[in-house]
Write an enzyme that holds these catalytic residues in place. Structure first.
Site, short mmCIF file in Angstrom:
data_model
loop_
_atom_site.label_atom_id
_atom_site.label_comp_id
_atom_site.label_asym_id
_atom_site.label_seq_id
_atom_site.Cartn_x
_atom_site.Cartn_y
_atom_site.Cartn_z
CE LYS A 87 -1.97 -1.08 3.95
NZ LYS A 87 -1.29 -2.36 4.28
NE ARG A 113 -4.81 0.17 8.90
CZ ARG A 113 -3.56 -0.17 8.76
NH1 ARG A 113 -3.13 -1.31 9.23
NH2 ARG A 113 -2.71 0.61 8.17
NE ARG A 153 7.71 -2.49 6.20
CZ ARG A 153 6.39 -2.48 6.29
NH1 ARG A 153 5.68 -1.85 5.40
NH2 ARG A 153 5.79 -3.10 7.28
NE ARG A 207 6.26 -0.38 9.86
CZ ARG A 207 5.13 -0.35 9.16
NH1 ARG A 207 5.09 0.30 8.01
NH2 ARG A 207 4.05 -0.96 9.59
#
Ligand code: AP5
Length: 210
Positions: free
Chosen positions: A9, A84, A122, A155
């Site tokens: 996204k 969400r 990531r 993260r």
């Protein structure tokens, strides 16, 4: 833009924002920024995000109402990771009506194996927020951003326990919204398994068709 954690996204909404000129509003980025303050709310946000749980609908409502009232949103905006929950979807319906906007929903879908690899690989730039992946989109120099040479970081919610919780929250709270938008004829589903460029081309095609 909807999709499971790691579906792409953020990567796609950044590109769409550049191409179409609408601001990208990532609730994840905004909440992470809010969580840096030295306040009880910020500490609570940090804990919730790291654990992989969803932040409360009340906090999200304040955030979205305030951000979308800014001048740069007057012609429309691209939401990344909102709504969400059904409560958030209802809020967005009301907001869109008041702002004179139409809602178009794109959902990016891909297999669980691929999602897990995307999340564990990531790395994000600490300065400009550019998103990399050590398996699929490595930076030219390991550990540093191509744009500004700032260090990349992983993260806090991309580790196994939080990832499982995020995926569970997605299945339970967010997946039902896909049906909600499908029934309303506002949904376009995109195969997220393809390369960044191919997914982007499909999304652009769908947007240009509107
Ligand atoms: P948020 O930051 O929104 O996390 P998320 O939804 O879990 O989504 P991600 O950012 O992990 O993934 P993405 O789909 O953006 O994928 P990306 O482009 O980075 O939210 C974090 C937290 O904030 C939530 O858990 C919750 O606590 C809170 N929150 C946020 N919004 C909320 C809301 N509305 N209500 C309540 N709480 C909320 O890509 C992933 C990786 O894959 C990258 O490494 C990328 O380089 C790579 N990649 C992307 N596309 C491709 C491709 N096509 N091919 C190969 N690799 C690709």
């Amino acid at each position: 833009m909807m999709g499971a954690p790691g579906a792409g996204k953020g990567t796609q909404t950044r590109l769409l924002s550049e191409k179409y000129g609408y601001p990208q509003i990532s609730t994840g980025d905004l909440l992470r920024e809010m969580s840096q303050a030295e306040t009880p709310l910020a500490r609570q946000l940090k804990e919730t995000i790291s654990s992989g749980a969803l932040v409360s609908d009340e906090v999200l409502a304040d955030l979205i109402i305030s951000r979308t009232s800014a001048e740069d949103c007057k012609n429309g905006y691209i939401l990344d990771g909102f709504p969400r929950t059904l409560i958030q979807a209802n809020l967005l319906d009301d907001l869109a009506q008041r702002q004179g906007n139409e809602i178009r929903v794109f959902s990016v879908a891909l297999s669980m194996d691929c999602l897990l690899k995307r999340l564990s690989g990531r790395r994000t730039c600490t300065l400009c927020g550019e998103i990399y992946n050590i398996f699929f989109r490595p930076p030219k120099r390991e550990g540093f951003c191509d744009n500004d040479q700032a260090p990349l970081q992983q993260r806090s919610d991309d580790f196994e326990e939080s990832v499982n919780r995020r995926l569970a929250a997605y299945q339970e709270m967010t997946l039902p919204l896909i049906d909600y938008y499908r029934k309303g004829g506002r949904l376009k589903e995109i195969d997220g398994q393809r390369s960044v460029a191919e997914v982007f081309a499909k999304l652009s095609e769908s947007i240009d068709d509107i």
